[in-house]
Write an enzyme that holds these catalytic residues in place. Structure first.
Site, PDB file in Angstrom:
ATOM      1  N   CYS A 123       0.823  -1.209   0.000  1.00 55.52           N
ATOM      2  CA  CYS A 123       0.000   0.000   0.000  1.00 55.52           C
ATOM      3  C   CYS A 123       0.854   1.255   0.000  1.00 55.52           C
ATOM      4  CB  CYS A 123      -0.962   0.007   1.176  1.00 55.52           C
ATOM      5  SG  CYS A 123      -0.163  -0.076   2.802  1.00 55.52           S
ATOM      6  N   HIS A 418      -1.447   1.250   7.425  1.00 57.23           N
ATOM      7  CA  HIS A 418      -1.955   1.246   6.054  1.00 57.23           C
ATOM      8  C   HIS A 418      -1.837   2.639   5.453  1.00 57.23           C
ATOM      9  CE1 HIS A 418      -4.170  -0.141   2.634  1.00 57.23           C
ATOM     10  NE2 HIS A 418      -5.200   0.659   2.860  1.00 57.23           N
TER      11      HIS A 418
END
Length: 471
Positions: A123, A418
């Site tokens: 990510c 994330h």
């Protein structure tokens, strides 16, 4: 490489033209800027009359020269208004792009690129790529790299990564995709492989053999380093860093004038230097509540260095000011710090707000401030339509920037959590959460300022604008 100023619909677009490309490629670039298909374009100003989509003459016959201005006539595709070059990049010739649905088309909201599939803690890379995709000049340059002949086996790692990046941009914006793409998003396997081959730290695995989470700021910095190296000219002893300016630094490089002053001896002469950085640091302390305060802290700090007069280490004050502004200003919130006992990069969760419109006047040298002030005063006196024509050029002479993307981190350490990209596209904000793309509000984006475990701004991407009124 030359720059051609193209006037269309009361706007001016600065388009970089590679003399080895055909005029057809130039017209596809104009399509990227205006949504006027090449078949509808009539360009006036080159030698020999009108330039049309079926042009067969080369640039030598057309009198191409750096800085020339031409006029384009033509209407954009139905249902989509003409777009600012700094707000979108379209595919070249066939009018196709990924991620378009009936609702978007009927609402006239334009085209959306697809997301990128997370192949296992990637990510950080996906968010970085989506934020950089907001820079059309970088995308266009990268697309040209894919067509340039390399040195085969002699190609260095920077060239291979830069060309892989260009191939990924082509996949995103032309719906060509890589062999490993799917209906939900692109799987950037070739680019990921090139990134890990060039910078092995991104190939680190844990005890179970799984790829580890990495730092998006480090990914951005390393990628820009490789892109700059792949486009740099010959070494120069006069240029900061030993290299002449390259297209990447023209877009992102901030030139800092730094003066170190000894605080323990008035007899110690100040030490001046000039450096270039591609991210401006926003430090976060207990006194910092806003981006301006954090940047100010980063430009004024106390350091330890040797004093020849005192013959020992001494305390110095380091003061830095910007003497050259880029078209795109990337600001890095320094949220991670090393905790030696736990042996992790922990995160500062403190709330630090950031503006939609950023004025960097106070961070500039006195000489640059004088230039900015003159330009702002001159613009006050210009007719409104003349100012509108300048709005699309990404003019840095005013020191004003607008927010165009935010890269966020959710979590409490750099090795976990994330990353997500939030980008402005076609006058609306989109959230790129790997391969999931959704529309969000401006209020949601401006709330990404920290203070908890929700997504927190880690890097803000700002684009130069010609206006100078405060937000």
């Amino acid at each position: 490489m030359v720059t051609v100023n193209v006037k269309w619909n009361r706007q001016v677009y600065a388009v970089d033209v590679d003399e080895e490309d055909s005029p057809e490629v130039f017209m596809s670039q104009l399509f990227s800027c205006t949504n006027v298909p090449p078949t509808r374009q009539t360009v006036i100003g080159f030698a020999g009359g009108k330039l049309r989509h079926d042009q067969v003459r080369g640039w030598r016959e057309l009198g191409l020269r750096d800085g020339m201005t031409v006029l384009m006539l033509g209407t954009p595709e139905a249902g989509v208004a003409g777009a600012d070059a700094s707000r979108r990049v379209r595919d070249d010739l066939d009018g196709q792009e990924a991620g378009v649905d009936a609702e978007d088309a009927s609402a006239g909201r334009g085209w959306r690129r697809q997301g990128l599939v997370n192949t296992g803690n990637t990510c950080y890379m996906n968010a970085t790529v989506q934020c950089l995709a907001q820079v059309p000049e970088l995308v266009q340059r990268s697309l040209r790299l894919t067509a340039e002949r390399g040195g085969g086996a002699s190609e260095d790692a920077n060239w291979r990564l830069a060309r892989a990046y260009g191939q990924l941009m082509r996949a995103l914006f032309e719906s060509a995709g890589e062999a490993s793409s799917n209906a939900d998003g692109f799987i950037p396997s070739s680019f990921l492989s090139a990134l890990r081959a060039t910078y092995p730290q991104f190939a680190q695995t844990n005890e179970r053999g799984l790829f580890m989470q990495q730092d998006a700021e480090e990914c951005l910095s390393q990628l820009l380093t490789s892109l700059a190296a792949a486009t740099a000219t010959a070494p120069s002893s006069s240029a900061p860093g030993g290299l002449e300016p390259n297209p990447i630094d023209d877009l992102f490089s901030i030139e800092l004038q730094t003066v170190d002053t000894c605080q323990e001896s008035a007899d110690e002469p100040p030490v001046a230097s000039v450096s270039r950085v591609r991210l401006l640091a926003c430090h976060i302390s207990r006194a910092v509540n806003h981006l301006h305060e954090g940047v100010r802290e980063g430009l004024e700090e106390s350091i330890q260095r040797h004093s020849g007069v005192l013959a020992r280490e001494a305390t110095w004050k380091r003061t830095s000011r910007i003497q050259r502004l880029p078209r795109y200003l990337n600001i890095h919130f320094v949220r991670f710090f090393w905790k030696p006992v736990e042996k992790v990069k922990a995160k500062i969760l403190r709330k630090v707000t950031f503006p939609k419109r950023l004025d960097v006047y106070e961070f500039c040298t006195e000489e640059l401030q004088a230039e900015l002030k003159r330009e702002r005063t001159a613009r006050e006196a210009r007719p409104a339509d003349h100012t509108e024509e300048e709005a699309a050029t990404g003019d840095v002479r005013t020191g004003m920037y607008e927010l165009c993307a935010v890269l966020t981190h959710q979590g409490r350490t750099a090795e976990a959590g994330h990353y997500v990209a939030w980008v402005m596209q076609d006058a609306q904000w989109l959230k790129f959460d790997d391969d999931a793309v959704s529309q969000v509000t401006e209020e949601q984006v401006m709330s990404l300022c920290g203070g908890g475990d929700w997504h927190t701004a880690y890097i803000c991407f700002y684009r130069a604008v010609s206006g100078h009124s405060p937000a």
